[in-house]
Design a protein around this motif. Structure first.
Motif, mmCIF file in Angstrom:
data_model
loop_
_atom_site.group_PDB
_atom_site.id
_atom_site.type_symbol
_atom_site.label_atom_id
_atom_site.label_comp_id
_atom_site.label_asym_id
_atom_site.label_seq_id
_atom_site.Cartn_x
_atom_site.Cartn_y
_atom_site.Cartn_z
ATOM 1 N N TYR A 8 40.234 38.326 26.637
ATOM 2 C CA TYR A 8 40.449 39.768 26.775
ATOM 3 C C TYR A 8 39.381 40.572 26.029
ATOM 4 N N ILE A 12 37.559 41.128 29.639
ATOM 5 C CA ILE A 12 38.394 42.056 30.401
ATOM 6 C C ILE A 12 38.409 43.450 29.804
ATOM 7 N N ASN A 15 35.210 45.568 30.020
ATOM 8 C CA ASN A 15 34.722 45.859 31.376
ATOM 9 C C ASN A 15 35.885 46.130 32.337
ATOM 10 N N PRO A 16 36.760 47.052 32.013
ATOM 11 C CA PRO A 16 37.934 47.252 32.883
ATOM 12 C C PRO A 16 37.568 47.734 34.279
ATOM 13 N N VAL A 19 36.300 44.803 36.390
ATOM 14 C CA VAL A 19 37.423 43.921 36.734
ATOM 15 C C VAL A 19 38.219 44.518 37.889
ATOM 16 N N LEU A 20 38.441 45.824 37.846
ATOM 17 C CA LEU A 20 39.201 46.478 38.923
ATOM 18 C C LEU A 20 38.424 46.481 40.230
ATOM 19 N N CYS A 410 43.636 46.693 32.189
ATOM 20 C CA CYS A 410 42.452 47.425 32.648
ATOM 21 C C CYS A 410 42.772 48.908 32.852
#
Length: 831
Positions: A8, A12, A15-16, A19-20, A410
């Motif tokens: 995380y 994750i 870099n939300p 990721v989305l 995210c």
């Protein structure tokens, strides 16, 4: 845990957005196959795994040139039926229906042969039979001729001659059976492990071709049924009209499923939005959970489309369940996040988010795994749609867990929620009232739980599986109204075929034996037991025995119209001036019946090629005392003991048999699934908590929650059916979530001061809130299902909501009381 934190913190949370974006590509890929998502309410979707009754049913229908692929239009004119205007209206309606492209033919009182002519004999049957369509027959004469005929009353016309029926035949194309036969041949070969790689590839191709053809056929049937309804609407001002028949029931059931998927999926979503808005009062805590829920359903619908995996009557509720299960995960994360906000108001949002994920990933993982076990237990049921439902939900929960712990962080990272007064408040949550009650009335909690357990056990002992198919639909639905009309006036709804295989030839019989050697002429005399074996049904002894079968079936209170070769013989006797045919005349029946009547009077009842005789029975579905299993056993016993047939000579087929097989498996299946669930969850608890005491403590409230719903059904006299069989296993799967979260939090909190009572209060104020909110949203969400037209869906919603209420009550009272009493975490500092 360090590995998850590193994942995380390094990939994750920094870099939300990316990721989305990647996740959005997966959503787009899933959406490609939305068009392949399909619904299935066919006979195959309602039978037991490896149940051969469906194949027998199809074989018998083809063998005797009969089918249930027809619509029944019941027609009760407001004025006199047997009058020139009345028959003209009926003829106009019939002609419009018959003109439809998909309609092969129609049968009604207008085109069936009338046996009223005084000149009608066995010799003149070709020329003297008249019909209302082709001949000038006075209405009163036609009325009496139809009522006097053994075939038509309670079939095409009611006994009071006020209601008639139009049978609209929708023939299944031969291509359907060709594709079905090819698929089944390859499927059987694959199941036996004898298929080559090429044949396995052929199986996939054949299955795809069969699915595509079935879908196209279904769409054409639906369009035809819609057109039929539009035609009927034009005549409703002149008559009371109802539509029935297997194709209509299948079409409407699919429509109900679609309605439940769309309307109730949307309805559940609205309920959940309102509940979240009321509980948390922040738009982020509404938007983010809803996105997680929506993405989960999106991915599963896309996967089912890619896998060409149809949704059935039972698995149709997977949308509502996935919404609720995903929401349960997100609510636990939200409540924990807000707790950290309260305890650390100055901390960075990302630090709080990281703490929340690390604190909740373990209990949520345990929760997801145990819930998967509960749904996975449904695969032991033996019922194909229940098995599919179990696998769908197991996969869906995997998707829900992954999306929750990927998309939720995210979105929070991009939209960090601010502190509000509700978070910073030190007000004691109302859930602490349960802790105070448990502390003060601990003995009462135990006694009440014991009483509930006893009541549940008694209720479970009263459970039954016998129910009427008509009870699956509300009184206002056309299916319900049509079934009542057909049952009351036209001889019953649900088909049952009783097939008798001819007696085998005696060992002494030879192909060149003299049939008259015994001194008895089998054509002219009743030779009794001495009758020489002949390879034909049309002998005096065999017909007399079939007549006894017909008379017995007709005498049963559960049966309506019974048709067989005995009906044909009654018709021929009527033609023969009321005289039953003698042995010689019986031998020439196949030749005496005109070719255009063979498919009406002979082939539906006798198959010389397969040495079988068929009895077409209609069961009175609306009869309150109907017990299918007992009825079938009673018929079988009478035919084998009283009439002397061997057990392997008697075969039952038809929708009644397949439906009964499924029903009778329910009780055994329920025991299997519940047994597997509790054993698996006990094993999971032992693995998670490393303590037999904790495992037993944790299972107790779940046993009562599952038992309460089954016990309530038993006390209310509500039988198990296709939907309610899943409620107990689902209840355990969802209710165990509360148990895991509570025990996990109790263990964490207890290490602070080793005070059981203080720990209980802290748990009720923290995790207790999440449990209450989760249960509240589940009960609210499932309550929308009461608006369904499908009664099992209504029961599913009501009983699941009730079970969740009982599970919450047990988790907030019985569970902490047992923990405080047994002290599974060791002694306190003062002990």
């Amino acid at each position: 845990m360090d590995r998850f934190r590193a994942l995380y913190d390094r990939l994750i949370l920094p870099n939300p957005a990316w990721v989305l974006v990647v996740f959005g590509l997966l959503l787009a890929l899933a959406a490609v196959k939305f068009g392949q998502f399909r619904l299935d309410a066919s006979a195959e979707s309602l039978v037991l795994e490896n149940d051969r009754s469906l194949e027998q049913y199809r074989a018998v229908n083809r063998r005797f040139t009969t089918s249930d692929d027809f619509l029944i239009v019941t027609y009760s004119p407001r004025d006199e039926l047997f009058s020139e205007p009345g028959l003209a209206d009926l003829r106009a309606l019939r002609d419009e229906l018959q003109a439809l492209e998909a309609v092969g033919s129609t049968n009604s009182i207008l085109n069936v042969p009338l046996l009223h002519s005084e000149a009608l004999t066995l010799d003149t049957v070709d020329t003297e039979i008249k019909t209302l369509d082709q001949d000038e027959v006075p209405p009163d004469t036609a009325r009496q001729a139809l009522l006097d005929n053994p075939l038509y009353p309670n079939l095409l016309i009611s006994e009071d001659a006020r209601t008639t029926a139009i049978q609209v035949n929708l023939p299944t194309p031969e291509r359907y059976f060709e594709l079905l036969g090819e698929r089944n041949r390859l499927r059987d070969k694959a199941a036996a492990g004898e298929a080559s790689d090429a044949e396995l590839a052929q199986l996939e191709t054949a299955s795809d071709a069969f699915i595509r053809y079935t879908e196209r056929l279904g769409e054409e049937r639906d369009a035809t049924i819609d057109t039929v309804r539009a035609i009927l609407e034009q005549y409703r001002d002149r008559a009371e009209i109802h539509l029935g028949g297997v194709p209509m029931i299948v079409s409407d059931m699919i429509r109900f499923i679609q309605n439940d998927l769309s309307t109730f999926g949307l309805g559940v979503l609205v309920f959940l939005v309102l509940t979240l808005a009321i509980i948390f009062r922040q738009w982020r805590w509404v938007l983010i959970p809803m996105l997680c829920c929506g993405f989960t359903v999106w991915m599963m619908v896309g996967f089912l489309g890619w896998a060409k995996w149809p949704v059935t009557v039972i698995s149709a509720n997977f949308v509502a369940l996935l919404l609720i299960m995903t929401l349960s995960l997100t609510i636990h994360l939200i409540v924990r996040y807000r707790e950290f906000q309260h305890d650390q108001p100055d901390a960075e949002p990302r630090a709080i988010l990281s703490q929340t994920l690390m604190a909740m990933i373990k209990p949520c993982f345990y929760m997801a795994i145990t819930t998967m076990v509960a749904f996975g237990s449904l695969t032991f049921s033996g019922i194909r749609p229940v098995i599919d439902f179990g696998w769908m939900m197991t996969l869906g929960l995997t998707v829900a867990f992954l999306i929750t712990f990927l998309v939720f962080p995210c979105l929070i990272a991009l939209l960090p929620p601010p502190l509000d007064a509700r978070v910073t408040s030190d007000r004691v949550p109302f859930t602490d009232a349960f802790a105070r009650f448990t502390e003060r009335f601990g003995t009462t909690v135990l006694v009440a739980s014991a009483i509930i357990a006893v009541l549940c056990a008694v209720g479970v002992s009263r459970l039954t599986v016998e129910n009427s198919f008509i009870d699956y639909f509300k009184d206002s639905t056309e299916i319900h109204q049509g079934m009542i009309t057909i049952d009351d006036r036209l001889g019953g709804t649900t088909p049952l075929d009783v097939v008798i295989t001819d007696d085998p030839a005696p060992e002494s019989a030879t192909g060149d034996s003299d049939p008259f050697a015994s001194g008895c002429d089998p054509f002219l005399d009743d030779c009794g037991e001495a009758e020489t074996y002949r390879d034909t049904w049309y002998t005096y002894q065999k017909m007399r025995k079939l007549g006894q079968v017909h008379a017995y079936l007709d005498s049963l209170p559960e049966t309506g119209k019974v048709l067989s070769i005995d009906t044909t013989l009654d018709i021929l006797a009527q033609i023969n001036q009321g005289e039953r045919l003698d042995a010689l005349e019986l031998a020439f029946v196949p030749a005496a019946v005109p070719d255009d009547l063979q498919d009406v009077l002979l082939t539906p009842y006798i198959s010389e090629e397969h040495d079988q005789a068929r009895f077409s029975v209609r069961i009175l579905e609306t009869m309150p005392e109907l017990r299918r299993e007992a009825l079938l056993n009673r018929i079988h016993e009478h035919l084998t003991t009283e009439l002397g047939y061997e057990p392997d000579q008697v075969l039952f087929t038809g929708m009644t048999v397949m439906y009964n097989n499924m029903l009778q498996s329910l009780f055994d299946s329920q025991i299997k699934t519940i047994g597997v669930v509790f054993l698996a969850i006990m094993a999971m608890f032992l693995l998670l908590f490393r303590s037999l005491k904790l495992a037993l403590i944790g299972i107790a409230p779940n046993v009562i929650a599952a038992g309460s719903v089954l016990g309530l059904m038993g006390w209310l006299g509500i039988p198990l059916d296709m939907m309610t069989i899943t409620v107990a296993a689902i209840t355990v799967g969802i209710a165990v979530d509360d148990t895991i979260h509570y025990i996990h939090r109790f263990k964490t909190e207890f290490s602070k001061d080793r005070d059981y009572l203080a720990t209980m209060h802290r748990c009720h104020r923290s995790i207790g809130q999440a449990m209450f909110y989760t249960s509240l949203t589940i009960v609210a969400g499932f309550s929308i299902l009461v608006l369904s037209n499908f009664i099992p869906t209504i029961y599913f919603g009501l009983f699941t909501g009730f079970a969740m209420f009982m599970a919450l009550l047990g988790a907030l009272t019985l569970l902490p009381r047992l923990i405080v009493m047994i002290k599974p975490f060791g002694p306190t500092d003062t002990d």
